[in-house]
Scaffold this active site. Sequence first.
Site, short mmCIF file in Angstrom:
data_model
loop_
_atom_site.label_atom_id
_atom_site.label_comp_id
_atom_site.label_asym_id
_atom_site.label_seq_id
_atom_site.Cartn_x
_atom_site.Cartn_y
_atom_site.Cartn_z
N LYS A 75 -9.08 6.64 5.71
CA LYS A 75 -7.45 6.69 5.44
C LYS A 75 -6.93 6.68 6.98
O LYS A 75 -7.28 6.52 8.05
CB LYS A 75 -7.06 7.82 4.93
CG LYS A 75 -7.74 7.80 3.44
CD LYS A 75 -7.16 6.66 2.77
CE LYS A 75 -5.86 6.72 2.05
NZ LYS A 75 -5.50 5.52 1.11
N HIS A 93 -2.93 -0.21 5.82
CA HIS A 93 -1.78 -0.35 5.06
C HIS A 93 -0.71 -1.20 5.84
O HIS A 93 0.46 -0.67 5.90
CB HIS A 93 -1.41 0.71 4.37
CG HIS A 93 -2.42 1.38 3.59
ND1 HIS A 93 -2.99 0.94 2.21
CD2 HIS A 93 -3.06 2.52 3.70
CE1 HIS A 93 -3.75 1.62 1.94
NE2 HIS A 93 -3.81 2.65 2.67
N GLN A 98 4.82 -2.93 4.63
CA GLN A 98 5.06 -1.52 4.46
C GLN A 98 5.53 -1.06 5.85
O GLN A 98 5.37 -1.37 6.88
CB GLN A 98 3.87 -0.63 4.28
CG GLN A 98 2.94 -1.06 3.22
CD GLN A 98 1.92 -2.04 3.29
OE1 GLN A 98 1.92 -2.94 3.99
NE2 GLN A 98 0.86 -1.75 2.62
N ARG A 128 -12.93 -9.54 -1.66
CA ARG A 128 -13.27 -8.37 -0.82
C ARG A 128 -14.65 -8.06 -0.92
O ARG A 128 -15.39 -8.06 -2.05
CB ARG A 128 -12.43 -7.23 -1.07
CG ARG A 128 -11.08 -7.28 -1.02
CD ARG A 128 -9.93 -6.01 -1.40
NE ARG A 128 -10.36 -4.91 -0.84
CZ ARG A 128 -9.83 -3.77 -1.06
NH1 ARG A 128 -8.71 -3.77 -2.15
NH2 ARG A 128 -10.23 -2.56 -0.35
N GLY A 194 -10.24 -6.71 -13.07
CA GLY A 194 -10.76 -6.22 -11.66
C GLY A 194 -11.44 -4.82 -11.74
O GLY A 194 -11.43 -4.10 -12.77
N THR A 219 0.08 -12.36 -17.54
CA THR A 219 1.24 -12.02 -16.81
C THR A 219 1.49 -13.27 -15.79
O THR A 219 2.65 -13.35 -14.97
CB THR A 219 0.96 -11.03 -15.65
OG1 THR A 219 -0.08 -11.34 -14.76
CG2 THR A 219 0.70 -9.65 -16.45
N VAL A 265 -1.65 2.90 -9.92
CA VAL A 265 -2.86 3.14 -9.04
C VAL A 265 -2.73 2.20 -7.78
O VAL A 265 -3.24 2.64 -6.70
CB VAL A 265 -4.22 2.65 -9.88
CG1 VAL A 265 -5.33 2.91 -9.30
CG2 VAL A 265 -4.02 3.59 -11.33
N ASP A 304 -2.16 7.97 -3.56
CA ASP A 304 -2.82 6.61 -2.85
C ASP A 304 -4.11 7.10 -2.19
O ASP A 304 -4.40 6.45 -1.51
CB ASP A 304 -1.63 6.44 -1.67
CG ASP A 304 -1.55 7.41 -0.60
OD1 ASP A 304 -1.99 8.45 -0.80
OD2 ASP A 304 -0.73 7.02 0.20
N LEU A 306 -6.89 8.46 -4.59
CA LEU A 306 -7.28 8.56 -5.96
C LEU A 306 -8.85 9.03 -5.67
O LEU A 306 -9.36 9.84 -6.41
CB LEU A 306 -6.94 7.91 -6.90
CG LEU A 306 -5.39 8.03 -7.53
CD1 LEU A 306 -4.96 6.77 -8.29
CD2 LEU A 306 -5.40 9.20 -8.36
#
Length: 350
Positions: A75, A93, A98, A128, A194, A219, A265, A304, A306
């Site tokens: 993090k 991030h 952001q 990924r 996913g 979607t 999520v 963020d 979880l």
Amino acid sequence: MTHLWVRAEQRPNEERVGLTPEGAKALLAAGIKVTVEESSVRAIPLQGYIDAGCDIAPENSWPQAPADAIIFGLKELPEDGTPLPHRHIMFGHAFKGQHSGKALLERFKTGGGTLYDLEYLVDEAGRRVAAFGYWAGYAGAAVTLKAWAAQQRGEICGPVGVYGGKDALLAELGGELDALNKGRPTAIVIGALGRVGTGAADLCEAMGVQVTKWDMAETADGGPFPQILDHDLFLNCIFARPGTPVFVSREALAAERKLTAIGDVACDPDSDYNPVPVYDRATTWNAPVLRVAETPVLDVMAIDNLPSMLPLESSEDYAAQLLPSLQALTDLESGVWGRAKATFLEHLPE
């Protein structure tokens, strides 16, 4: 010699780690030096790394690491504005607009360091190579269900914490839902094919919740989608990017709806591409939901980190996925690391 420095996490409620002792032993065998910081919170005890043969450093001493060390954490770093001269592997991030990410990139620009963002470690096809997604979806669905259960009691969801394993989480959540003496809610998961969506759907199904599963096909025509409002819960498992449609608009707050709990999520509230623009900030372990409407209520869960609710399982899973890439750290200019550096350099001028 390539030197990987595994830093202690400094963010509250963060007990995960991206390298297990078994993985460290494999890196050492490959000729990579591994230093592991002491940590007062890491889910995996330090003794395993000592037994593997790692060097041990004091907690949070990474700013004084040798200049050629590659600093590896999960993090964010403390937002103290200091220049960053090292090469860092972490979730930055910083590449999706952001606001906090812009400040981070400025620190790298000033210090001359490089960010290898874990979210942008991809193979030749752009997939990924490692992700915490499954456990993020699993824990996110659990907290969203807790939010719904609290609503049935006329309350708002209280603090959440770390679980020793998923069985403990399932037992507690199942007991909470059973105590309501009413039927289970319905849920819709977007991104169901996913890793994140699979985890969210698995948790719901383990709790007897009926799940509608949507992905790109459902979607493709763009949103918002009124069908979402016909479910009790909505779990957004699509990471924001250019072209992502709005799933639930602000107009939904005043619309007739069954929906009372959203689990975002993906959690990108300050991104320009946020598909759930009914809230404006992440939630926390102490205050897991943000109430954005009253009649009827609508709570948004947007924690963020979880996977840290299940730190041991999520660490072991993620570390196993990432290990082959870490074994390739001896060549940072090609493959997965070369692509990650190119992404960083692309965004750095911004």
